[in-house]
Design a protein around this motif. Sequence first.
Motif, PDB file in Angstrom:
ATOM      1  N   LEU A 121      15.009   1.215  17.890  1.00 14.40           N
ATOM      2  CA  LEU A 121      15.603  -0.016  17.343  1.00 14.40           C
ATOM      3  C   LEU A 121      16.700  -0.544  18.283  1.00 14.40           C
ATOM      4  CD1 LEU A 121      15.752  -2.092  15.096  1.00 14.40           C
ATOM      5  CD2 LEU A 121      17.337  -0.588  13.875  1.00 14.40           C
ATOM      6  N   GLU A 122      17.474   0.381  18.844  1.00 14.75           N
ATOM      7  CA  GLU A 122      18.524  -0.065  19.790  1.00 14.75           C
ATOM      8  C   GLU A 122      17.903  -0.806  20.963  1.00 14.75           C
ATOM      9  OE1 GLU A 122      20.687   3.548  20.703  1.00 14.75           O
ATOM     10  OE2 GLU A 122      21.412   3.632  18.625  1.00 14.75           O
ATOM     11  N   ALA A 123      16.787  -0.292  21.462  1.00 17.49           N
ATOM     12  CA  ALA A 123      16.128  -0.954  22.602  1.00 17.49           C
ATOM     13  C   ALA A 123      15.532  -2.300  22.161  1.00 17.49           C
ATOM     14  CB  ALA A 123      15.044  -0.043  23.170  1.00 17.49           C
ATOM     15  N   GLN A 124      14.992  -2.356  20.957  1.00 18.66           N
ATOM     16  CA  GLN A 124      14.468  -3.637  20.447  1.00 18.66           C
ATOM     17  C   GLN A 124      15.589  -4.664  20.343  1.00 18.66           C
ATOM     18  OE1 GLN A 124      12.576  -1.780  16.956  1.00 18.66           O
ATOM     19  NE2 GLN A 124      10.651  -2.766  17.526  1.00 18.66           N
ATOM     20  N   MET A 125      16.728  -4.218  19.824  1.00 17.90           N
ATOM     21  CA  MET A 125      17.878  -5.127  19.657  1.00 17.90           C
ATOM     22  C   MET A 125      18.396  -5.587  21.030  1.00 17.90           C
ATOM     23  SD  MET A 125      18.726  -5.455  16.350  1.00 17.90           S
ATOM     24  CE  MET A 125      20.379  -5.187  15.756  1.00 17.90           C
ATOM     25  N   ALA A 126      18.381  -4.677  22.004  1.00 19.00           N
ATOM     26  CA  ALA A 126      18.859  -5.045  23.344  1.00 19.00           C
ATOM     27  C   ALA A 126      17.963  -6.129  23.948  1.00 19.00           C
ATOM     28  CB  ALA A 126      18.894  -3.806  24.242  1.00 19.00           C
ATOM     29  N   LEU A 127      16.663  -6.055  23.688  1.00 17.58           N
ATOM     30  CA  LEU A 127      15.755  -7.079  24.217  1.00 17.58           C
ATOM     31  C   LEU A 127      15.846  -8.377  23.416  1.00 17.58           C
ATOM     32  CD1 LEU A 127      12.629  -4.835  24.921  1.00 17.58           C
ATOM     33  CD2 LEU A 127      13.952  -6.079  26.631  1.00 17.58           C
ATOM     34  N   LEU A 128      15.971  -8.247  22.097  1.00 15.01           N
ATOM     35  CA  LEU A 128      15.982  -9.448  21.243  1.00 15.01           C
ATOM     36  C   LEU A 128      17.296 -10.215  21.355  1.00 15.01           C
ATOM     37  CD1 LEU A 128      14.419  -7.802  18.059  1.00 15.01           C
ATOM     38  CD2 LEU A 128      13.432  -9.798  19.208  1.00 15.01           C
ATOM     39  N   GLN A 129      18.403  -9.475  21.465  1.00 10.60           N
ATOM     40  CA  GLN A 129      19.740 -10.111  21.434  1.00 10.60           C
ATOM     41  C   GLN A 129      19.864 -11.035  20.219  1.00 10.60           C
ATOM     42  OE1 GLN A 129      22.349 -10.026  24.114  1.00 10.60           O
ATOM     43  NE2 GLN A 129      21.267  -8.174  24.648  1.00 10.60           N
ATOM     44  N   PRO A 130      19.666 -10.492  18.999  1.00  3.80           N
ATOM     45  CA  PRO A 130      19.693 -11.360  17.821  1.00  3.80           C
ATOM     46  C   PRO A 130      21.087 -11.901  17.530  1.00  3.80           C
ATOM     47  CG  PRO A 130      19.652  -9.063  17.140  1.00  3.80           C
ATOM     48  CD  PRO A 130      19.493  -9.071  18.635  1.00  3.80           C
ATOM     49  N   LYS A 131      21.117 -13.033  16.826  1.00  5.32           N
ATOM     50  CA  LYS A 131      22.397 -13.558  16.335  1.00  5.32           C
ATOM     51  C   LYS A 131      22.595 -13.112  14.895  1.00  5.32           C
ATOM     52  CE  LYS A 131      23.295 -17.699  19.061  1.00  5.32           C
ATOM     53  NZ  LYS A 131      22.167 -18.040  19.929  1.00  5.32           N
ATOM     54  N   ILE A 132      21.480 -12.996  14.163  1.00  2.00           N
ATOM     55  CA  ILE A 132      21.560 -12.657  12.741  1.00  2.00           C
ATOM     56  C   ILE A 132      20.567 -11.538  12.421  1.00  2.00           C
ATOM     57  CG2 ILE A 132      21.183 -13.545  10.389  1.00  2.00           C
ATOM     58  CD1 ILE A 132      22.223 -16.228  11.414  1.00  2.00           C
ATOM     59  N   VAL A 133      21.080 -10.512  11.727  1.00  2.00           N
ATOM     60  CA  VAL A 133      20.242  -9.384  11.319  1.00  2.00           C
ATOM     61  C   VAL A 133      20.296  -9.267   9.800  1.00  2.00           C
ATOM     62  CG1 VAL A 133      19.999  -6.862  11.402  1.00  2.00           C
ATOM     63  CG2 VAL A 133      20.611  -8.120  13.484  1.00  2.00           C
ATOM     64  N   VAL A 134      19.139  -9.263   9.162  1.00  2.00           N
ATOM     65  CA  VAL A 134      19.080  -9.074   7.711  1.00  2.00           C
ATOM     66  C   VAL A 134      18.536  -7.673   7.435  1.00  2.00           C
ATOM     67  CG1 VAL A 134      18.108  -9.878   5.529  1.00  2.00           C
ATOM     68  CG2 VAL A 134      18.735 -11.541   7.301  1.00  2.00           C
ATOM     69  N   CYS A 135      19.353  -6.876   6.756  1.00  2.00           N
ATOM     70  CA  CYS A 135      18.950  -5.520   6.383  1.00  2.00           C
ATOM     71  C   CYS A 135      18.258  -5.595   5.023  1.00  2.00           C
ATOM     72  CB  CYS A 135      20.173  -4.610   6.252  1.00  2.00           C
ATOM     73  SG  CYS A 135      21.117  -4.480   7.768  1.00  2.00           S
ATOM     74  N   LEU A 136      17.031  -5.103   4.959  1.00  2.00           N
ATOM     75  CA  LEU A 136      16.303  -5.134   3.686  1.00  2.00           C
ATOM     76  C   LEU A 136      16.489  -3.789   2.991  1.00  2.00           C
ATOM     77  CD1 LEU A 136      13.137  -6.934   5.058  1.00  2.00           C
ATOM     78  CD2 LEU A 136      14.884  -7.916   3.557  1.00  2.00           C
ATOM     79  N   GLY A 137      17.407  -3.764   2.034  1.00  2.00           N
ATOM     80  CA  GLY A 137      17.631  -2.557   1.248  1.00  2.00           C
ATOM     81  C   GLY A 137      18.763  -1.690   1.749  1.00  2.00           C
ATOM     82  N   ARG A 138      19.081  -0.680   0.923  1.00  4.65           N
ATOM     83  CA  ARG A 138      20.288   0.115   1.183  1.00  4.65           C
ATOM     84  C   ARG A 138      20.141   1.037   2.382  1.00  4.65           C
ATOM     85  NH1 ARG A 138      19.473   5.304  -0.500  1.00  4.65           N
ATOM     86  NH2 ARG A 138      17.533   5.381  -1.678  1.00  4.65           N
TER      87      ARG A 138
END
Length: 185
Positions: free
Chosen positions: A104-121
Motif C-alpha cells: 500500500l505504501e508503494a501504491q500511495m507513493a505512485l498515486l500521490q493522492p490528495k484524498i484518501v477514504v478509509c472504508l471501515g474501522r
Amino acid sequence: MDWDELYSACMDCHGCDLADTRTNVVFGVGSRASKLVFIGEGPGEQEDIKGEPFVGRAGKLLDDELAIIGLDRSKVYICNIVKCRPPRNRDPLNTEQDACAKWLEAQMALLQPKIVVCLGRIAAGALISPDFRITRQHGQWFEKDGIKYMAMYHPAALLRDESKRPETFVDLKTLQRELISHDIL
Ligand code: URA
C-alpha cells in the motif's frame, strides 16, 4: 518501482500466511491517475476469486455510493489494507497488516493522492489512528503529510445495519464538497 514492477512483485508475495490460502492477490483497481483513493480492509470470497476489490455485495453498494457523488470505479483508485483474503473473512491480523503495508505504501507513493477514504474501522485504524472510533469519527477530516483522510462506514456494515445509511449519505456529501474544492470532481 513503477506500476508494472510493483504489480508483479505483489503478485508473487509470500510475506505472510495468507499467501497459502489465497486464490488471487487482490492488488487494486481503477485509475492510477486518480487523486482520490478508497481503501478497504481486505478481500472477501468474491474478491479472492476474481482478483478485484469490492466485487461482492458490499462492492455493489460501494458502486452505488460512488454514483451518488457522480463517480464510478474507473475514475477512482480502490484497494485494501491486505491484498489477500483472510480465511472466513476474519479481521486481518496486525502481523498480516504489517507484512502487507509495503504494498500500500508503494501504491500511495505512485498515486500521490490528495484524498484518501478509509472504508471501515480496520482501514481507519491502520491509516488514521490506531484508536480510531468509526461510530464517532466517520465523516471527519484528518490531515497527514499533506493528504486528507476521512473514514466512512464499511459498505458491509451498511448491509448489516441500514440505519447507518443516512450518516453515510452525509459523509458522501462531505467528500463531494472536498473533491469539488480540490478540482477532483
Ligand atoms: N471488503 C473489503 O474491505 N474489501 C474488499 O475488497 C471487499 C470487501
